[in-house]
Design an enzyme around this catalytic site. Structure first.
Site, PDB file in Angstrom:
ATOM      1  N   ASN A  10       1.204  -1.481   0.045  1.00 10.26           N
ATOM      2  CA  ASN A  10       0.378  -0.208  -0.412  1.00 10.26           C
ATOM      3  C   ASN A  10       0.746   1.237  -0.440  1.00 10.26           C
ATOM      4  OD1 ASN A  10      -1.774   2.332   0.248  1.00 10.26           O
ATOM      5  ND2 ASN A  10      -1.901   1.677   2.307  1.00 10.26           N
ATOM      6  N   TRP A  11       0.985   1.067  -1.372  1.00  9.83           N
ATOM      7  CA  TRP A  11       1.875   2.992  -1.288  1.00  9.83           C
ATOM      8  C   TRP A  11       1.398   4.161  -0.449  1.00  9.83           C
ATOM      9  CZ3 TRP A  11       4.610   2.125  -6.740  1.00  9.83           C
ATOM     10  CH2 TRP A  11       5.192   1.550  -6.855  1.00  9.83           C
ATOM     11  N   LYS A  12       0.470   3.674  -0.792  1.00  6.08           N
ATOM     12  CA  LYS A  12      -0.345   5.324   0.179  1.00  6.08           C
ATOM     13  C   LYS A  12       0.331   6.559  -0.934  1.00  6.08           C
ATOM     14  CE  LYS A  12       0.750   3.363   4.845  1.00  6.08           C
ATOM     15  NZ  LYS A  12       0.037   3.700   6.335  1.00  6.08           N
ATOM     16  N   HIS A 104      -9.950   0.864   4.682  1.00  2.00           N
ATOM     17  CA  HIS A 104      -8.101   0.827   5.809  1.00  2.00           C
ATOM     18  C   HIS A 104      -8.262   2.470   6.799  1.00  2.00           C
ATOM     19  CE1 HIS A 104      -3.933   2.633   6.161  1.00  2.00           C
ATOM     20  NE2 HIS A 104      -3.781   1.536   5.977  1.00  2.00           N
ATOM     21  N   GLY A 182       2.156   1.913  10.271  1.00  2.00           N
ATOM     22  CA  GLY A 182       3.381   3.255  10.466  1.00  2.00           C
ATOM     23  C   GLY A 182       4.110   3.626  11.387  1.00  2.00           C
ATOM     24  N   SER A 222       3.019  -2.250  10.430  1.00  2.00           N
ATOM     25  CA  SER A 222       4.912  -2.061  10.466  1.00  2.00           C
ATOM     26  C   SER A 222       5.112  -3.537  10.049  1.00  2.00           C
ATOM     27  CB  SER A 222       5.529  -1.900  12.010  1.00  2.00           C
ATOM     28  OG  SER A 222       4.689   0.222  12.158  1.00  2.00           O
ATOM     29  N   GLY A 243       2.803  -0.699   4.283  1.00  2.00           N
ATOM     30  CA  GLY A 243       2.928   0.312   3.537  1.00  2.00           C
ATOM     31  C   GLY A 243       4.282   1.181   3.877  1.00  2.00           C
ATOM     32  N   GLY A 244       4.564   1.111   4.672  1.00  2.00           N
ATOM     33  CA  GLY A 244       6.475   1.673   4.649  1.00  2.00           C
ATOM     34  C   GLY A 244       7.228   0.545   3.791  1.00  2.00           C
TER      35      GLY A 244
HETATM   36  C1  PEP Z   1      -0.388   0.423   6.230  1.00  3.06           C
HETATM   37  O1  PEP Z   1      -1.007   1.160   5.711  1.00  3.06           O
HETATM   38  O2  PEP Z   1      -1.703   0.040   5.604  1.00  3.06           O
HETATM   39  C2  PEP Z   1       0.709  -0.622   7.110  1.00  3.06           C
HETATM   40  C3  PEP Z   1       0.501  -1.456   7.105  1.00  3.06           C
HETATM   41  O3  PEP Z   1       1.769   0.185   7.111  1.00  3.06           O
HETATM   42  P1  PEP Z   1       2.999   0.299   7.953  1.00  3.06           P
HETATM   43  O4  PEP Z   1       2.724  -0.841   7.176  1.00  3.06           O
HETATM   44  O5  PEP Z   1       3.996   1.221   6.940  1.00  3.06           O
HETATM   45  O6  PEP Z   1       2.507   0.227   9.342  1.00  3.06           O
END
Ligand code: PEP
Length: 264
Positions: A10-12, A104, A182, A222, A243-244
């Site tokens: 998920n690149w947001k 989300h 995040g 995370s 995400g990140g």
């Molecule tokens: C997300 O946005 O769905 C997510 C899990 O982000 P991150 O991996 O950065 O916690």
């Protein structure tokens, strides 16, 4: 393996068209010749979908391009018309989009999406043959107040209200504790497994044991190369929504490799 693991980036609001091109070229060169036993999905911002579709469906990019499927980060609950700023399911289909992330926590908390909206979007996605990645998860305050199961049950029943067993079979659930998204704080594998087992038990109540055994439940929050293997080794965890750590081709790939090696 009854459930094929699914790793979704998920690149947001990151990676416009040129950054998307850089990522994909690097990622494809890294997976060249590798046969990863999982589904790999990338959800870029809407504006990067044409570039991603072009890169992945252009024979010149190489055969491994087809190892990656495209997701949108959202879709409209409406078909077309006076909905400024919205993107319909049919528009997404033009760019080879197969999945859509719905519910989300950022959409719930920042953009005020309600259970009813998420439910309407999920049904609209299925009408257009998109596979929803339906996100649920509790805040830290809810967990600490002992409300974990109530919150998850309410989100599941709200989001899936009126959704048929056939459409559920095309849906992926992403359990994402809000406090882990995040933040760099990951749920322990025991916390994640307990929540996933609970989610599966609610699906069993609603749709029966077979549907529950088949549905894929991703963990999100995370996930990194260093914790993917332990999380994916849990019996009810069937992949990750990332995400990140999915913004870097190497780290996304290491999560996929490490996670799919231990997925049951
Ligand atoms: C997300 O946005 O769905 C997510 C899990 O982000 P991150 O991996 O950065 O916690």
């Amino acid at each position: 393996m009854i459930r094929k693991p699914i790793f979704a980036a998920n690149w947001k609001m990151n990676n416009g068209a040129s950054a998307t091109e850089d990522f994909i070229k690097s990622f494809l060169s890294k997976i060249q010749g590798e046969n990863l036993p999982c589904d790999i999905v990338i959800a870029p911002p809407f504006i990067s979908l044409p570039k991603l579709a072009d890169l992945l469906h252009n024979a010149a990019t190489g055969q491994n391009a087809h190892a990656i499927q495209i997701a949108a980060q959202n879709c409209s609950q409406f078909d077309s018309g006076a909905y400024t700023g919205e993107i319909s399911v049919l528009m997404l289909r033009e760019f080879f989009v197969h999945y859509v992330i719905l519910g989300h926590s950022e959409r719930r908390a920042i953009f005020g999406e309600t259970a009813a909206t998420i439910n309407a979007k999920l049904k609209k996605a299925r009408e257009g043959n998109l596979k929803p990645i339906f996100c649920i998860g509790e805040t830290l305050a809810e967990r600490e107040a002992g409300q974990l199961e109530t919150v998850l049950r309410t989100q599941i029943t709200g989001g899936l209200d009126g959704v048929s067993e056939k459409d559920l079979a095309e849906t992926v659930i992403a359990y994402e504790p809000v406090w882990a998204i995040g933040t760099g704080v990951t749920a322990t594998s025991q916390q994640a497994q307990d929540a996933h087992a609970f989610v599966r038990s609610v699906i069993a109540e609603l749709y029966g044991a077979e549907a529950a055994a088949r549905i894929r439940i991703q963990y999100g929050g995370s996930v990194k190369p260093g914790n993917a293997a332990e999380l994916m080794a849990c019996p009810d965890i069937d992949g990750a929504l990332i995400g990140g750590a999915a913004l870097e081709p190497q780290s996304f790939l290491e999560i996929i490799r490490n996670g799919s090696a231990t997925a049951e």
